[in-house]
Design a protein around this motif. Structure first.
Motif, mmCIF file in Angstrom:
data_model
loop_
_atom_site.group_PDB
_atom_site.id
_atom_site.type_symbol
_atom_site.label_atom_id
_atom_site.label_comp_id
_atom_site.label_asym_id
_atom_site.label_seq_id
_atom_site.Cartn_x
_atom_site.Cartn_y
_atom_site.Cartn_z
ATOM 1 N N HIS A 162 -42.162 18.180 88.939
ATOM 2 C CA HIS A 162 -43.356 19.289 89.008
ATOM 3 C C HIS A 162 -44.015 18.491 87.252
ATOM 4 O O HIS A 162 -44.681 19.778 86.534
ATOM 5 N N ASP A 163 -43.288 17.301 86.634
ATOM 6 C CA ASP A 163 -43.939 17.478 85.591
ATOM 7 C C ASP A 163 -45.299 17.474 85.213
ATOM 8 O O ASP A 163 -45.626 16.573 83.843
ATOM 9 N N GLY A 164 -45.256 16.417 86.371
ATOM 10 C CA GLY A 164 -46.888 16.148 85.804
ATOM 11 C C GLY A 164 -46.911 14.477 86.136
ATOM 12 O O GLY A 164 -48.332 13.749 86.557
ATOM 13 N N SER A 165 -46.219 14.068 85.704
ATOM 14 C CA SER A 165 -45.896 12.284 84.980
ATOM 15 C C SER A 165 -46.478 11.622 87.348
ATOM 16 O O SER A 165 -46.902 10.714 87.116
ATOM 17 N N LYS A 166 -46.107 12.494 87.906
ATOM 18 C CA LYS A 166 -46.111 11.631 88.946
ATOM 19 C C LYS A 166 -46.512 12.568 90.120
ATOM 20 O O LYS A 166 -46.345 13.887 89.807
ATOM 21 N N LEU A 167 -47.660 12.979 90.882
ATOM 22 C CA LEU A 167 -47.648 13.864 92.083
ATOM 23 C C LEU A 167 -46.858 14.177 92.984
ATOM 24 O O LEU A 167 -46.531 13.003 93.875
ATOM 25 N N LEU A 168 -46.277 14.770 93.011
ATOM 26 C CA LEU A 168 -45.373 15.454 93.740
ATOM 27 C C LEU A 168 -45.918 15.412 95.800
ATOM 28 O O LEU A 168 -46.590 16.839 95.589
ATOM 29 N N GLN A 169 -45.235 14.596 96.372
ATOM 30 C CA GLN A 169 -46.325 14.669 97.709
ATOM 31 C C GLN A 169 -44.776 15.077 98.262
ATOM 32 O O GLN A 169 -44.072 14.545 99.248
ATOM 33 N N LEU A 170 -44.985 16.423 99.560
ATOM 34 C CA LEU A 170 -44.400 16.351 100.040
ATOM 35 C C LEU A 170 -44.614 17.274 101.687
ATOM 36 O O LEU A 170 -45.365 17.755 101.822
ATOM 37 N N PRO A 171 -44.259 15.910 102.731
ATOM 38 C CA PRO A 171 -44.079 16.485 104.003
ATOM 39 C C PRO A 171 -43.318 17.479 103.901
ATOM 40 O O PRO A 171 -42.337 17.338 104.266
ATOM 41 N N ASN A 172 -43.938 18.595 104.865
ATOM 42 C CA ASN A 172 -43.859 20.214 105.101
ATOM 43 C C ASN A 172 -42.412 19.212 106.788
ATOM 44 O O ASN A 172 -43.810 19.506 108.095
ATOM 45 N N ALA A 173 -40.759 19.750 106.400
ATOM 46 C CA ALA A 173 -40.599 19.396 107.760
ATOM 47 C C ALA A 173 -40.343 20.830 108.000
ATOM 48 O O ALA A 173 -40.468 21.683 108.266
ATOM 49 N N TRP A 174 -40.057 20.614 109.922
ATOM 50 C CA TRP A 174 -39.772 22.147 110.830
ATOM 51 C C TRP A 174 -37.954 22.038 111.245
ATOM 52 O O TRP A 174 -37.760 22.872 111.815
#
Length: 265
Positions: free
Chosen positions: A8-20
């Motif tokens: 979450h440091d902003g160096s790269k956008l953390l993209q989270l595909p939400n699993a179930w």
């Protein structure tokens, strides 16, 4: 939690595909996701419950533990309201997630008083520290989703809540439903926490979100909803004609799916 926090440091956008479930989580990891988040809606539906705190907490924790079992990347669990209005009970629930290997949670205010969510955050952090552990708490505020403030006053309300949650020990701020560039920019500038937004009609593209300073981008329940629609269409076709239809031609091969779960050696 430390590795997950650094994402979450902003160096790269953390993209989270939400699993179930464990299967979808393992699939998304295999596609290159650096962390996995769950969708409370998708988890609840897959377990045969409605979303919005209807899933029994033992079921929620069991699903999280099963997902953590198959992953090598960090797991963040959408834990709704913590499945209790008692902060101490919420803390005990979250400690069970930590023990199952979960790195982070989403914890939401919904229609509750912001002070209640702040008390839950404080209780979680205190109990985790007593146990020599920690967890990344991504506090979700529903100011936009539930229209908890009039148009034009939502940013101020979000920032007011963000300050309270940060003081209580929150590690991130999730603002689902926010889309306008100027509003995102204002929240990022004033929150004092890494900001998470959600895929939503009108939300800027990921490159722009990163430039705006957004740290985290979630798919929400969209992937699971789309797959429910595909399954419904195929089942309708099969029940009507005995043929699942043209979508079967795009099915992931059995061997590819099997390979996700067969451990070498």
């Amino acid at each position: 939690m430390n590795h997950f926090a650094t994402l979450h440091d902003g160096s790269k956008l953390l993209q989270l595909p939400n699993a179930w479930d464990a299967g979808s989580a393992r699939l998304f990891e295999s596609l290159g996701a650096t962390a996995i988040a769950t969708t409370s809606a998708g988890v609840a539906w897959a377990q045969g419950y409605a979303d919005n705190d209807h899933l029994p907490v033992d079921n929620a924790i069991a699903v999280a533990a099963n997902i953590a079992r198959v992953l090598t990347v960090p797991l963040s669990v959408d834990f709704e309201n913590g499945y209790s209005s008692d902060p101490e009970q919420v803390a005990r629930n979250v400690l069970r997630l930590i023990d199952a290997g979960v790195a982070g949670i989403n914890l939401e205010d919904g229609n509750d008083a912001p002070s209640l969510l702040a008390a839950k955050i404080s209780a979680i952090k205190a109990l985790a520290a007593q146990s020599g552990k920690d967890i990344f708490i991504n506090t979700r505020t529903d100011v936009y989703l539930r229209n908890l403030a009039p148009e034009g006053e939502r940013v101020a309300e979000v920032l007011k809540r963000a300050a309270l949650y940060q003081q209580a020990g929150a590690n991130g701020l999730f603002v689902p439903g926010i889309c306008k560039v100027e509003e995102i920019k204002a929240v990022v500038a004033g929150a004092g926490l890494p900001v998470n937004v959600m895929d939503w009609p009108g939300v800027p593209p990921v490159e722009e979100l990163h430039q705006l300073g957004v740290a985290r981008f979630s798919a929400g329940s969209g992937i699971s909803q789309a797959l429910w629609a595909v399954a419904a269409d195929m089942a309708k076709g099969f029940l009507a004609t005995g043929n699942a239809g043209p979508l079967i031609a795009t099915a992931m091969p059995y061997g590819d799916l099997q390979a996700l779960f067969v451990k070498e050696g």
